[in-house]
Scaffold this active site. Structure first.
Site, PDB file in Angstrom:
ATOM      1  CE  LYS A  22      30.755  44.340  82.766  1.00 32.87           C
ATOM      2  NZ  LYS A  22      29.671  45.198  82.260  1.00 32.87           N
ATOM      3  CG  ASN A  23      31.989  48.359  81.359  1.00 32.19           C
ATOM      4  OD1 ASN A  23      31.290  47.351  81.209  1.00 32.19           O
ATOM      5  ND2 ASN A  23      31.859  49.174  82.387  1.00 32.19           N
ATOM      6  CB  CYS A 116      18.931  47.488  85.851  1.00 29.70           C
ATOM      7  SG  CYS A 116      20.158  48.738  86.127  1.00 29.70           S
ATOM      8  NE  ARG A 121      22.542  51.585  83.951  1.00 31.15           N
ATOM      9  CZ  ARG A 121      23.460  50.629  83.955  1.00 31.15           C
ATOM     10  NH1 ARG A 121      23.282  49.554  84.652  1.00 31.15           N
ATOM     11  NH2 ARG A 121      24.548  50.775  83.232  1.00 31.15           N
ATOM     12  N   PRO A 122      17.566  55.396  81.674  1.00 31.25           N
ATOM     13  CG  PRO A 122      16.822  57.616  81.647  1.00 31.25           C
ATOM     14  CD  PRO A 122      17.472  56.589  82.524  1.00 31.25           C
ATOM     15  CG  ASP A 304      31.145  50.440  87.091  1.00 29.74           C
ATOM     16  OD1 ASP A 304      29.983  50.656  87.485  1.00 29.74           O
ATOM     17  OD2 ASP A 304      31.410  50.226  85.884  1.00 29.74           O
ATOM     18  NE  ARG A 396      25.550  41.171  83.709  1.00 29.79           N
ATOM     19  CZ  ARG A 396      25.252  42.429  84.045  1.00 29.79           C
ATOM     20  NH1 ARG A 396      24.523  42.652  85.103  1.00 29.79           N
ATOM     21  NH2 ARG A 396      25.655  43.435  83.326  1.00 29.79           N
TER      22      ARG A 396
HETATM   23  C1  UD1 Z   1      28.436  52.524  81.670  1.00 33.35           C
HETATM   24  C2  UD1 Z   1      29.102  51.270  82.157  1.00 33.35           C
HETATM   25  C3  UD1 Z   1      28.739  51.000  83.617  1.00 33.35           C
HETATM   26  C4  UD1 Z   1      29.054  52.226  84.483  1.00 33.35           C
HETATM   27  C5  UD1 Z   1      28.411  53.481  83.889  1.00 33.35           C
HETATM   28  C6  UD1 Z   1      28.800  54.759  84.613  1.00 33.35           C
HETATM   29  C7  UD1 Z   1      29.268  49.952  80.129  1.00 33.35           C
HETATM   30  C8  UD1 Z   1      28.803  48.779  79.365  1.00 33.35           C
HETATM   31  N1  UD1 Z   1      28.677  50.157  81.323  1.00 33.35           N
HETATM   32  O1  UD1 Z   1      27.011  52.295  81.738  1.00 33.35           O
HETATM   33  O2  UD1 Z   1      29.504  49.885  84.079  1.00 33.35           O
HETATM   34  O3  UD1 Z   1      28.539  52.032  85.785  1.00 33.35           O
HETATM   35  O4  UD1 Z   1      28.797  53.625  82.503  1.00 33.35           O
HETATM   36  O5  UD1 Z   1      30.178  54.911  84.595  1.00 33.35           O
HETATM   37  O6  UD1 Z   1      30.170  50.667  79.727  1.00 33.35           O
HETATM   38  N2  UD1 Z   1      21.438  58.430  81.422  1.00 33.35           N
HETATM   39  C9  UD1 Z   1      20.252  59.002  81.023  1.00 33.35           C
HETATM   40  N3  UD1 Z   1      19.898  58.925  79.695  1.00 33.35           N
HETATM   41  C10 UD1 Z   1      20.667  58.298  78.770  1.00 33.35           C
HETATM   42  C11 UD1 Z   1      21.873  57.710  79.181  1.00 33.35           C
HETATM   43  C12 UD1 Z   1      22.240  57.789  80.517  1.00 33.35           C
HETATM   44  O7  UD1 Z   1      19.522  59.585  81.832  1.00 33.35           O
HETATM   45  O8  UD1 Z   1      20.292  58.255  77.583  1.00 33.35           O
HETATM   46  C13 UD1 Z   1      21.870  58.497  82.845  1.00 33.35           C
HETATM   47  C14 UD1 Z   1      21.904  57.132  83.534  1.00 33.35           C
HETATM   48  O9  UD1 Z   1      20.649  56.762  84.024  1.00 33.35           O
HETATM   49  C15 UD1 Z   1      22.927  57.387  84.625  1.00 33.35           C
HETATM   50  C16 UD1 Z   1      23.932  58.357  83.965  1.00 33.35           C
HETATM   51  O10 UD1 Z   1      23.203  58.947  82.881  1.00 33.35           O
HETATM   52  O11 UD1 Z   1      22.332  58.013  85.723  1.00 33.35           O
HETATM   53  C17 UD1 Z   1      25.184  57.720  83.436  1.00 33.35           C
HETATM   54  O12 UD1 Z   1      24.847  56.564  82.700  1.00 33.35           O
HETATM   55  P1  UD1 Z   1      25.736  55.990  81.514  1.00 33.35           P
HETATM   56  O13 UD1 Z   1      27.096  56.630  81.504  1.00 33.35           O
HETATM   57  O14 UD1 Z   1      24.952  56.053  80.263  1.00 33.35           O
HETATM   58  O15 UD1 Z   1      25.881  54.477  81.938  1.00 33.35           O
HETATM   59  P2  UD1 Z   1      26.014  53.264  80.943  1.00 33.35           P
HETATM   60  O16 UD1 Z   1      26.688  53.753  79.710  1.00 33.35           O
HETATM   61  O17 UD1 Z   1      24.725  52.536  80.856  1.00 33.35           O
END
Ligand code: UD1
Length: 416
Positions: A22-23, A116, A121-122, A304, A396
């Site tokens: 999925k990811n 969420c 998650r910003p 995950d 999902r």
């Molecule tokens: C992706 C995965 C999700 C997995 C996560 C961490 C997909 C579609 N989803 O989510 O299944 O749990 O990686 O391995 O691939 N953060 C910020 N600012 C930003 C971006 C991130 O503060 O602009 C923080 C997030 O809140 C979190 C951390 O960074 O605490 C890591 O998040 P991130 O790697 O971005 O997760 P996703 O890419 O949303």
């Protein structure tokens, strides 16, 4: 609303095939926005998140030809670079359209995702990176409005490792003028799968899989055919499900290549795991040993898989400490596991799990995708019946999960 009814106490054995990731699929679908030529993706899992992304791309003018586990995407008529709140709120990964839209159309209007169940998650790092590439970005009325006549290569160092952030910036940089360097890049295998597809489309990318990715922008990208990598989290989830039941299973169309930390923990728990070229075999002992872990970005233990390991520790011999370092609120499943009789104490970002002799079936509620998986694992080993509510989370991200588990001998039924 669908529920899942599980009768616990049956040992898993036999063979099932793992689906496409999925990811990896979600960013790959968005990569189709970067070219006017068609992109064909094979090994596409049939999941609600994939259907949502296809709907979003369709709304933008992408013509989609789906077959069973394949899709052909034609973005030649892309005319509406907008992702509405309605779409982004159902699936946060919709933010992945931002980079490609801006690079290809020179503008994009994408709703800000809200918080969420697992944390705030910003997406500030996505925005900051695009601004460094020269995009003009305003955040107004809950929407990100981005404009750039042509993005320019830049050196970007993200404040933390972000998977979709790295993917968004890599896609945008593929069509930018000059070289972009992403430092502190995510090293997740899904980032590498995306880079490989972009390279087949004509992008010039090196370093994917390390923490420094270099992208030399090109004027245009062409079409390509790409087969999506196997889902390492689905693989890990089935390994845990078999392990907790003392099972003996073989998972095909997958590989342990991206699962080292998970496989190591299962072996520490007492399982025998054998890696084949495109398959994994696991044989579990009668009772697992507790295993402590700490989540962190790849190649460390994946967040995950945290919930699934909490479920196996709940009935293991000994005490395990689970430390969650990625998301601030990812222990919601602990409360539900406690309803099944687990002994778990939460202290900030640590969960202390004391293994009990047995769990008892009860009605529980899924709170997010991987939490649902942990409740299934617990239900498979609990005495009596476990009814899991709100399994739309499960749909999902896990393709045909109840059929796959039933094939392995589990007693699982969807109740409508
Ligand atoms: C992706 C995965 C999700 C997995 C996560 C961490 C997909 C579609 N989803 O989510 O299944 O749990 O990686 O391995 O691939 N953060 C910020 N600012 C930003 C971006 C991130 O503060 O602009 C923080 C997030 O809140 C979190 C951390 O960074 O605490 C890591 O998040 P991130 O790697 O971005 O997760 P996703 O890419 O949303």
């Amino acid at each position: 609303m669908d529920k899942l009814l599980i009768e616990g106490g049956y040992r898993l054995s036999g063979e099932v095939a793992i689906s496409g990731a999925k990811n990896a699929a979600l960013p790959l679908l968005c990569a189709s926005l970067l070219s006017a030529d068609p992109l064909r993706l094979d090994n596409l899992p049939q999941l609600n998140d994939i259907a949502t992304m296809l709907r979003l791309l369709g709304d933008m003018g992408v013509v989609i030809h789906p077959e069973q586990n394949t899709v052909l995407l034609d973005s030649s008529g892309l005319n509406n670079p907008v992702a509405s709140y309605e779409m982004v709120k159902t699936m946060r990964a919709s933010i992945l359209v931002l980079g490609p839209l801006l690079a290809r159309c020179g503008e994009a209007r994408v709703s800000l995702p809200g918080g969420c169940a697992i944390g705030a998650r910003p997406v500030d790092q996505h925005i900051k990176g695009l601004q460094a590439m020269g995009a003009e970005i305003k955040v107004e009325h809950g929407y990100i409005h981005a404009k750039a006549s042509r993005l320019k290569g830049a050196r970007i160092c993200t404040d933390m490792v972000t998977v979709t952030g790295t993917e968004n910036l890599m896609m945008a940089a593929a069509l930018a003028e000059g070289e972009t360097v992403i430092e502190n890049a995510a090293r997740e295998p899904e980032v590498v799968d995306l880079a490989n597809c972009l390279v087949s489309m004509g992008a010039r990318i090196s370093g994917a899989g390390t923490d420094v990715i270099r992208i030399r922008g090109v004027e245009r990208l062409n079409g390509a055919t790409h087969s999506i990598m196997p889902d390492r989290i689905e693989t890990g989830t089935f390994l845990c499900a078999a392990a907790v039941t003392g099972g003996d299973i073989r998972l095909t169309r997958t590989s342990s290549a991206y699962l080292d930390t998970v496989v190591d923990k299962l072996m520490d728990a007492g399982c025998d795991v054998v890696s084949e070229r495109d398959a994994i075999r696991l044989k579990a002992p009668g009772r697992l040993k507790a295993v402590s872990l700490r989540t962190a970005p790849y190649p460390a233990f994946p967040t995950d898989m945290q919930a699934q390991f909490m479920a196996i520790n709940a009935v293991a011999e000994g005490v395990a400490t689970i430390r969650e370092t990625i998301f601030e609120n990812r222990f919601m499943h602990a409360i539900e596991l406690m309803r099944l009789g687990a002994d778990i104490q939460i202290e900030g970002s640590n969960a202390i799990v004391r293994g009990v002799d047995h769990l008892q079936g009860a009605t529980v509620m899924a709170t997010d995708l991987r939490a649902s998986a942990s409740l299934i694992i617990a239900g498979l080993v609990a005495q009596g019946e476990t009814l899991i509510d709100r399994i739309y989370h499960l749909d999902r991200g896990y393709e045909h999960i109840e059929e796959k588990l039933s094939r392995l001998g589990a007693r699982v039924k969807r109740v409508r």
